[in-house]
Design an enzyme around this catalytic site. Structure first.
Site, mmCIF file in Angstrom:
data_model
loop_
_atom_site.group_PDB
_atom_site.id
_atom_site.type_symbol
_atom_site.label_atom_id
_atom_site.label_comp_id
_atom_site.label_asym_id
_atom_site.label_seq_id
_atom_site.Cartn_x
_atom_site.Cartn_y
_atom_site.Cartn_z
ATOM 1 N N ASP A 97 -33.336 -48.739 -78.200
ATOM 2 C CA ASP A 97 -33.167 -47.596 -77.303
ATOM 3 C C ASP A 97 -32.769 -46.301 -77.985
ATOM 4 O O ASP A 97 -32.229 -45.403 -77.351
ATOM 5 C CB ASP A 97 -32.098 -47.946 -76.261
ATOM 6 N N GLU A 119 -36.364 -56.126 -78.233
ATOM 7 C CA GLU A 119 -35.200 -55.877 -77.355
ATOM 8 C C GLU A 119 -35.624 -54.997 -76.162
ATOM 9 O O GLU A 119 -35.048 -53.947 -75.886
ATOM 10 C CB GLU A 119 -34.028 -55.250 -78.111
ATOM 11 N N GLU A 133 -29.744 -43.424 -74.190
ATOM 12 C CA GLU A 133 -30.403 -44.695 -74.510
ATOM 13 C C GLU A 133 -31.156 -45.301 -73.326
ATOM 14 O O GLU A 133 -32.219 -45.899 -73.510
ATOM 15 C CB GLU A 133 -29.375 -45.703 -75.051
ATOM 16 N N HIS A 214 -18.686 -45.095 -80.168
ATOM 17 C CA HIS A 214 -19.543 -43.982 -80.585
ATOM 18 C C HIS A 214 -20.416 -43.407 -79.474
ATOM 19 O O HIS A 214 -21.216 -42.494 -79.719
ATOM 20 C CB HIS A 214 -20.456 -44.420 -81.729
ATOM 21 N N ARG A 216 -22.315 -41.345 -76.752
ATOM 22 C CA ARG A 216 -22.330 -39.910 -76.452
ATOM 23 C C ARG A 216 -21.675 -39.581 -75.108
ATOM 24 O O ARG A 216 -21.014 -38.564 -74.971
ATOM 25 C CB ARG A 216 -23.781 -39.402 -76.443
ATOM 26 N N HIS A 246 -17.002 -44.541 -86.730
ATOM 27 C CA HIS A 246 -18.412 -44.127 -86.804
ATOM 28 C C HIS A 246 -18.500 -42.735 -87.443
ATOM 29 O O HIS A 246 -17.621 -41.898 -87.235
ATOM 30 C CB HIS A 246 -18.966 -44.103 -85.372
HETATM 31 C C1 UD1 Z 1 -27.261 -43.353 -82.710
HETATM 32 C C2 UD1 Z 1 -28.114 -43.689 -81.492
HETATM 33 C C3 UD1 Z 1 -27.397 -44.682 -80.590
HETATM 34 C C4 UD1 Z 1 -26.938 -45.902 -81.372
HETATM 35 C C5 UD1 Z 1 -26.099 -45.462 -82.567
HETATM 36 C C6 UD1 Z 1 -25.727 -46.650 -83.409
HETATM 37 C C7 UD1 Z 1 -29.574 -41.996 -80.495
HETATM 38 C C8 UD1 Z 1 -29.651 -40.808 -79.626
HETATM 39 N N1 UD1 Z 1 -28.343 -42.491 -80.723
HETATM 40 O O1 UD1 Z 1 -26.090 -42.655 -82.265
HETATM 41 O O2 UD1 Z 1 -28.264 -45.092 -79.562
HETATM 42 O O3 UD1 Z 1 -26.171 -46.717 -80.524
HETATM 43 O O4 UD1 Z 1 -26.882 -44.560 -83.362
HETATM 44 O O5 UD1 Z 1 -24.691 -46.353 -84.274
HETATM 45 O O6 UD1 Z 1 -30.573 -42.459 -80.972
HETATM 46 N N2 UD1 Z 1 -23.955 -39.733 -89.341
HETATM 47 C C9 UD1 Z 1 -23.724 -39.742 -90.707
HETATM 48 N N3 UD1 Z 1 -24.142 -40.833 -91.434
HETATM 49 C C10 UD1 Z 1 -24.754 -41.906 -90.873
HETATM 50 C C11 UD1 Z 1 -24.947 -41.903 -89.486
HETATM 51 C C12 UD1 Z 1 -24.573 -40.811 -88.735
HETATM 52 O O7 UD1 Z 1 -23.176 -38.802 -91.245
HETATM 53 O O8 UD1 Z 1 -25.104 -42.848 -91.597
HETATM 54 C C13 UD1 Z 1 -23.550 -38.538 -88.550
HETATM 55 C C14 UD1 Z 1 -24.501 -37.352 -88.767
HETATM 56 O O9 UD1 Z 1 -23.743 -36.178 -88.683
HETATM 57 C C15 UD1 Z 1 -25.455 -37.465 -87.582
HETATM 58 C C16 UD1 Z 1 -24.485 -37.900 -86.519
HETATM 59 O O10 UD1 Z 1 -23.630 -38.841 -87.149
HETATM 60 O O11 UD1 Z 1 -26.101 -36.247 -87.275
HETATM 61 C C17 UD1 Z 1 -25.098 -38.472 -85.281
HETATM 62 O O12 UD1 Z 1 -26.065 -39.453 -85.571
HETATM 63 P P1 UD1 Z 1 -27.138 -39.862 -84.435
HETATM 64 O O13 UD1 Z 1 -28.026 -40.910 -84.983
HETATM 65 O O14 UD1 Z 1 -27.760 -38.661 -83.875
HETATM 66 O O15 UD1 Z 1 -26.213 -40.424 -83.280
HETATM 67 P P2 UD1 Z 1 -25.283 -41.691 -83.234
HETATM 68 O O16 UD1 Z 1 -24.065 -41.310 -82.484
HETATM 69 O O17 UD1 Z 1 -25.130 -42.276 -84.580
HETATM 70 N N1 UDP Z 2 -21.400 -52.867 -87.345
HETATM 71 C C1 UDP Z 2 -21.264 -52.777 -88.737
HETATM 72 N N2 UDP Z 2 -20.216 -52.056 -89.248
HETATM 73 C C2 UDP Z 2 -19.300 -51.426 -88.469
HETATM 74 C C3 UDP Z 2 -19.464 -51.495 -87.054
HETATM 75 C C4 UDP Z 2 -20.519 -52.217 -86.531
HETATM 76 O O1 UDP Z 2 -22.073 -53.348 -89.470
HETATM 77 O O2 UDP Z 2 -18.378 -50.803 -89.012
HETATM 78 C C5 UDP Z 2 -22.543 -53.610 -86.795
HETATM 79 C C6 UDP Z 2 -22.237 -54.636 -85.723
HETATM 80 O O3 UDP Z 2 -22.072 -55.911 -86.279
HETATM 81 C C7 UDP Z 2 -23.472 -54.561 -84.816
HETATM 82 C C8 UDP Z 2 -23.980 -53.146 -84.996
HETATM 83 O O4 UDP Z 2 -23.363 -52.632 -86.159
HETATM 84 O O5 UDP Z 2 -24.485 -55.436 -85.252
HETATM 85 C C9 UDP Z 2 -23.655 -52.294 -83.803
HETATM 86 O O6 UDP Z 2 -23.947 -50.969 -84.096
HETATM 87 P P1 UDP Z 2 -23.413 -49.749 -83.255
HETATM 88 O O7 UDP Z 2 -22.195 -50.145 -82.526
HETATM 89 O O8 UDP Z 2 -23.344 -48.589 -84.180
HETATM 90 O O9 UDP Z 2 -24.634 -49.453 -82.267
HETATM 91 P P2 UDP Z 2 -25.085 -50.072 -80.865
HETATM 92 O O10 UDP Z 2 -25.195 -51.535 -81.013
HETATM 93 O O11 UDP Z 2 -24.074 -49.641 -79.851
HETATM 94 O O12 UDP Z 2 -26.391 -49.405 -80.627
#
Ligand code: UD1
Ligand code: UDP
Length: 374
Positions: A97, A119, A133, A214, A216, A246
């Site tokens: 998603d 999924e 999502e 994490h 939004r 996160h």
């Molecule tokens: C994204 C997904 C969410 C998912 C989550 C898993 C969307 C809209 N959101 O949310 O569905 O549940 O990932 O964790 O697709 N950043 C870093 N390093 C990283 C990752 C993120 O610095 O490795 C920071 C960056 O500033 C980035 C921000 O986090 O711009 C947001 O990342 P983004 O993928 O847009 O949103 P998430 O909150 O991570």
């Molecule tokens: N996870 C990880 N390290 C962390 C936190 C979570 O590897 O510090 C793993 C966790 O086991 C799960 C996945 O990340 O499989 C969940 O990711 P996240 O919560 O970022 O996204 P969501 O599942 O809500 O989309």
């Protein structure tokens, strides 16, 4: 000439859930398999790729600090166009998603390429939760030709949206295949520096509460309430709170500002996947808004309080391991304290079961692809 499959993902959870599928697909030489990462996440994605030993064929390197959803989507569309023109896949596989999933699916559709959705069919039917999502998943469902539904409930959601039953396969969730892989390694004495560090830092005579967050829709007031509640729990009870924060700046800022400096709150960087699984195994209780963690914890018999008002994963709520508490201060503190104090209540929530699968999801997905693609 062999048929070509392109597997696309970009964030940590997609990687965890797709890497075991990549390994399963690659066991069979029938197809030419290539992996494309958008790198919507960077560090958090690379941690997973390294553990599963996957080297992407295409890396779109999209991540920018705090970019908007529209900028993210636009940049994925443009870069995916070039990848699709270069590789000409017969099938694109996406997961779940995220913005990566829906945009990659849409980009494939625009090029006339078939899409398989791993999924598929999870729904809250509320566009605002989880945001964005829920809509990403619905859009991907509309576009997709093949739907890999983890549970009967998700299959029924798709049927309710007029998806043909013959295009749906109930497979379980690949997250369980990956979890079993990681647990197996850990039980066979896998250790890394992070685990060694955690063993040295944490006081294991106390109950461990593992926290992640994490979403939004929780940014702003939701996160302030969550932090306030965690502070209260740390003050009133004798626990160790472990919180891998996160990397999203909207999460980092309030959490670090509000929760730093407490001796029993450990704010740490996101854990690599095996260390996180290890941490879940050590935890007494998990407090999270994560989708993936809600799916993993029941298999490990760990109770989960979910900081969301809705869930597209009702199965574990029904079976009792998971309870929704929203981002309400009172609900988080009250439920946590009850689980710390009332043994019978706690034990009722610790019965291990697998509503999300038996570790065979990747095999079922590959069989169905063979049936459909030939
Ligand atoms: C994204 C997904 C969410 C998912 C989550 C898993 C969307 C809209 N959101 O949310 O569905 O549940 O990932 O964790 O697709 N950043 C870093 N390093 C990283 C990752 C993120 O610095 O490795 C920071 C960056 O500033 C980035 C921000 O986090 O711009 C947001 O990342 P983004 O993928 O847009 O949103 P998430 O909150 O991570
Ligand atoms: N996870 C990880 N390290 C962390 C936190 C979570 O590897 O510090 C793993 C966790 O086991 C799960 C996945 O990340 O499989 C969940 O990711 P996240 O919560 O970022 O996204 P969501 O599942 O809500 O989309």
């Amino acid at each position: 000439m062999s048929k070509k499959i392109l597997i696309c993902f970009g964030t940590r959870p997609e990687a965890i859930k797709m890497c075991s599928l990549i390994h399963e697909l690659k066991k069979d030489a029938t197809y030419l398999i290539k992996v494309c990462v958008t790198a919507q996440h960077r560090e958090m994605l690379d941690q997973v790729l390294e553990f599963f030993e996957i080297t992407p064929d295409f890396d779109l390197d999209i991540m920018k600090a705090n970019q908007s959803l529209n900028e993210l989507s636009g940049r994925i569309f443009i870069k995916m166009d070039a990848v699709l023109s270069d590789f000409h896949p017969d099938l694109v596989l996406v997961h779940g998603d995220t913005t990566t999933s829906s945009v990659c699916a849409w980009a494939a559709f625009n090029k006339g390429v078939k899409v398989g959705h791993v999924e598929a069919g999870l729904r809250t039917f509320d566009k605002t939760s989880p945001f964005p999502e829920e809509l990403n998943r619905q859009i991907t469902g509309r576009i997709s030709d093949y739907h890999f539904a983890p549970t009967i409930i998700s299959r029924n959601n798709l049927i309710g949206e007029n998806v043909l039953e013959s295009d749906i396969k109930v497979t379980g969730n690949t997250v369980i295949d990956s979890l079993y892989w990681a647990v197996d390694k850990l039980k066979n004495n896998y250790k890394n520096e992070t685990i060694v560090d955690l063993e040295a830092t944490l006081d294991f005579t106390k109950k461990i509460i593992l926290v992640t967050g994490h979403r939004r829709e929780n940014f702003g007031e939701g996160f302030l309430n969550i932090c306030k509640a965690l502070k209260q729990i740390a003050k009133d009870t004798s626990v160790e709170i472990v919180y891998p924060v996160h990397l999203n700046p909207n999460v980092q800022k309030p959490v670090i500002e509000l929760l730093s400096g407490y001796s029993n709150i450990h704010l740490i960087t996101p854990l690599d996947y095996p260390s996180f699984v290890w941490m879940m195994m050590q935890a007494y209780l998990i407090i999270t808004d994560s989708g993936g963690v809600q799916e993993e914890a029941p298999s490990l018999g760990k109770p989960v309080l979910v900081m969301r008002d809705t869930t597209e994963r009702p199965e574990a709520v029904t079976t009792g391991t998971v309870k929704l508490v929203g981002t309400n201060f009172q609900a988080i503190t009250q439920n946590t304290k009850e689980l710390l104090e009332k043994t019978a209540l706690y034990e009722k929530m610790t019965k291990a079961h697998n509503p999300y699968g038996d570790g065979q999801a990747t095999k079922k997905i590959v069989e169905f692809i063979k049936q459909k693609l030939g």
